[in-house]
Design a protein around this motif. Structure first.
Motif, short mmCIF file in Angstrom:
data_model
loop_
_atom_site.label_atom_id
_atom_site.label_comp_id
_atom_site.label_asym_id
_atom_site.label_seq_id
_atom_site.Cartn_x
_atom_site.Cartn_y
_atom_site.Cartn_z
N ARG A 197 11.68 5.05 4.71
CA ARG A 197 11.92 3.72 5.27
C ARG A 197 12.03 3.79 6.80
NH1 ARG A 197 13.61 -1.43 3.64
NH2 ARG A 197 14.45 -2.60 5.40
N ALA A 200 8.66 4.31 8.17
CA ALA A 200 7.83 3.11 7.97
C ALA A 200 8.13 2.04 9.00
CB ALA A 200 8.05 2.57 6.55
N GLU A 201 9.37 1.95 9.42
CA GLU A 201 9.72 0.97 10.45
C GLU A 201 8.98 1.25 11.75
OE1 GLU A 201 13.93 1.37 10.52
OE2 GLU A 201 14.27 -0.01 8.84
N THR A 204 4.80 0.74 10.87
CA THR A 204 4.24 -0.58 10.56
C THR A 204 3.79 -1.27 11.85
OG1 THR A 204 5.62 -0.79 8.59
CG2 THR A 204 4.75 -2.83 9.53
N TYR A 215 0.67 -0.94 7.24
CA TYR A 215 1.98 -0.79 6.62
C TYR A 215 2.43 0.66 6.74
CZ TYR A 215 1.40 -5.39 4.43
OH TYR A 215 1.24 -6.73 4.21
N LEU A 273 7.33 -3.54 4.97
CA LEU A 273 7.18 -2.14 5.40
C LEU A 273 6.26 -1.38 4.45
CD1 LEU A 273 10.90 -1.32 6.31
CD2 LEU A 273 9.04 -1.92 7.88
#
Length: 466
Positions: A197, A200-201, A204, A215, A273
């Motif tokens: 996560r 991914a932040e 993205t 994404y 995300l």
């Protein structure tokens, strides 16, 4: 060929029903299927008047089939006048198992059958094969170089039931170019859900209108992944020690670890995300190779295609943990080799074992791994010239072997041994997808899915009861 056997309609219960018989001789612990078929000695191949013919039914086509045919030709050349193996493509995994089922009914099984992992319990219960352990014991065959995680999967009641052959394990794949652009280290991909996560932040990317064009994450809702996450968390997929100490009576994929995974997945999609893929694994692969998702989960079998089809540099890391303190582990996928004994002569059975031994040599495994991307069942195969050259060109292939070497070896990483594994995988996917696409809470969706497998398990167990 990209095989996704869990997508197809053949079930273990239907297989047994269509046989028109109740299989007997099944012990209550660990899945049973014990029979008195034993391995003949090498002396049965002495003084032959003609070569013993061995038919090998398999599911390898395209590039994999070409590599396998090359190995068959090499073996035949080495054993001219003694053993002649003929390979016969039987379609995908489910089609091959259906062909084997029909052959049992007709009393005309091939000498060797390649059967996928979901068919393991059925093959044991059918009582048609000579247990692999019988060959190992009769010859004093040294399994020391065989990958321990593979032996762990195909060993039931302390007996090796079949010989691992084309096997894989899942990895996390990353877009190294995207990682560098986001200021992330592509040599240190995230190792758990929280890390994914966070990455991914940063990964993205949105256009000027705020629409996501890349994404951070995206992968298919694939039942095999549930088994992987549970194994890496040290949680059994089914009861009775994953069906290893007795017949499994229920699945356990409503475990809090799976609920946490499903909730995390939904939050990633809701927060834009992660791209919502659905259950089609081809769509998951396409999202990654097109650059739409910067991280994904897939089998080692996808690595070659990812490298060929992507316009960016592909990286690979271990399959993630749910939480950083999970013990780790890995369950294999793919298929194994079963030597049929019922209805076959001692000469045919022994000749089949000679061929299987050849396939397990470091030399053959070097060729197999390099040509197909499957794991080298014999770990010494990684040192062969073909495998070494491939590793030098594509170092990503070493990640899978390292992941297995670092894996916990216990009943959780052995995988669930159950006659209706195909149905269980589909049910896990359906529960997972329900939680992602409706208002049903993750714990309720997974509990309902697990409950739905109870009747098929009971029916299967009753069909093979003593």
């Amino acid at each position: 060929m990209r095989l996704s056997p869990q997508r197809r309609g053949v079930t273990a219960v239907a297989l047994l029903a269509s046989l028109g018989m109740v299989l007997s001789g099944c012990s209550g612990g660990g899945g049973g299927g014990t029979n008195d078929l034993t391995a003949p000695g090498a002396e049965v191949l002495e003084g032959l008047d003609e070569a013993v013919r061995v038919e090998f039914w398999h599911s390898m086509d395209a590039t994999n089939g070409q590599v396998l045919n090359g190995l068959i030709e090499d073996f035949n050349a080495q054993n001219e006048g003694r053993i002649e193996v003929t390979g016969s493509f039987q379609g995908d995994y489910d089609e091959a198992l259906a062909s084997h089922r029909a052959a049992i009914q007709q009393g005309e099984t091939a000498e060797i059958s390649q059967i996928y992992d979901l068919g393991t319990q059925f093959m044991i219960d059918s009582g048609q094969t000579v247990p692999a352990q019988s060959f190992v014991d009769a010859d004093g065959y040294d399994t020391g170089a065989i990958e321990p995680a593979l032996l762990n999967y195909f060993t039931v009641e302390e007996e090796l039931r079949s010989f691992p052959f084309n096997n894989s394990t899942p990895l996390m794949y990353i877009n190294r170019d995207a990682f560098e652009e986001a200021g992330l280290d592509p040599d240190s991909p995230p190792t758990d859900l929280a890390g994914i996560r966070e990455a991914a932040e940063a990964l993205t990317v949105r256009d000027d209108d705020g629409t996501v064009v890349q994404y951070g994450f995206g992968a298919a809702v694939y039942g095999w992944f549930v088994e992987q996450f549970m194994a890496r968390a040290g949680a059994p997929y089914c009861d009775s020690a994953n069906g290893r100490s007795g017949r499994a009576t229920e699945v356990l994929f409503d475990d809090p670890k799976v609920v946490e995974l499903v909730e995390w997945w939904g939050d990633m999609i809701d927060d834009e995300l992660a791209v919502q893929i659905g259950r089609n694994t081809d769509d998951g692969q396409a999202a990654f190779t097109s650059g739409r998702a910067a991280m994904t989960l897939e089998s080692t079998g996808a690595l070659g295609g990812f490298i060929e089809q992507s316009d960016f540099e592909v990286g690979a890391g271990y399959f993630p943990l749910v939480a950083a303190d999970d013990p780790g582990g890995s369950i294999i996928g793919g298929a194994s080799l079963w030597i049929n004994g019922e209805g076959h002569t001692d000469e045919e059975v022994r000749a089949s074992w000679e061929f299987v031994q050849y396939l397990l040599t470091p030399e053959a495994q070097s060729v197999w791994h390099a040509g197909t991307g499957y794991l080298a069942v014999n770990t010494e195969g990684y040192d062969g010239p073909e495998a070494s050259a491939r590793a030098e060109e594509f170092p990503q292939f070493a990640v899978a072997a390292n992941q297995l070497a670092d894996s916990e070896i216990d009943e959780n990483t052995a995988g669930c041994m159950m006659g209706v594994m195909s149905e269980a995988r589909v049910a896990a996917e359906e529960g997972w997808e329900t939680a992602l696409t409706s208002d049903t809470p993750a714990d309720e969706a997974m509990a309902n899915a697990a409950e739905g497998v109870r009747t098929p398990i009971t029916e299967y167990n009753e069909s093979v009861a003593e």
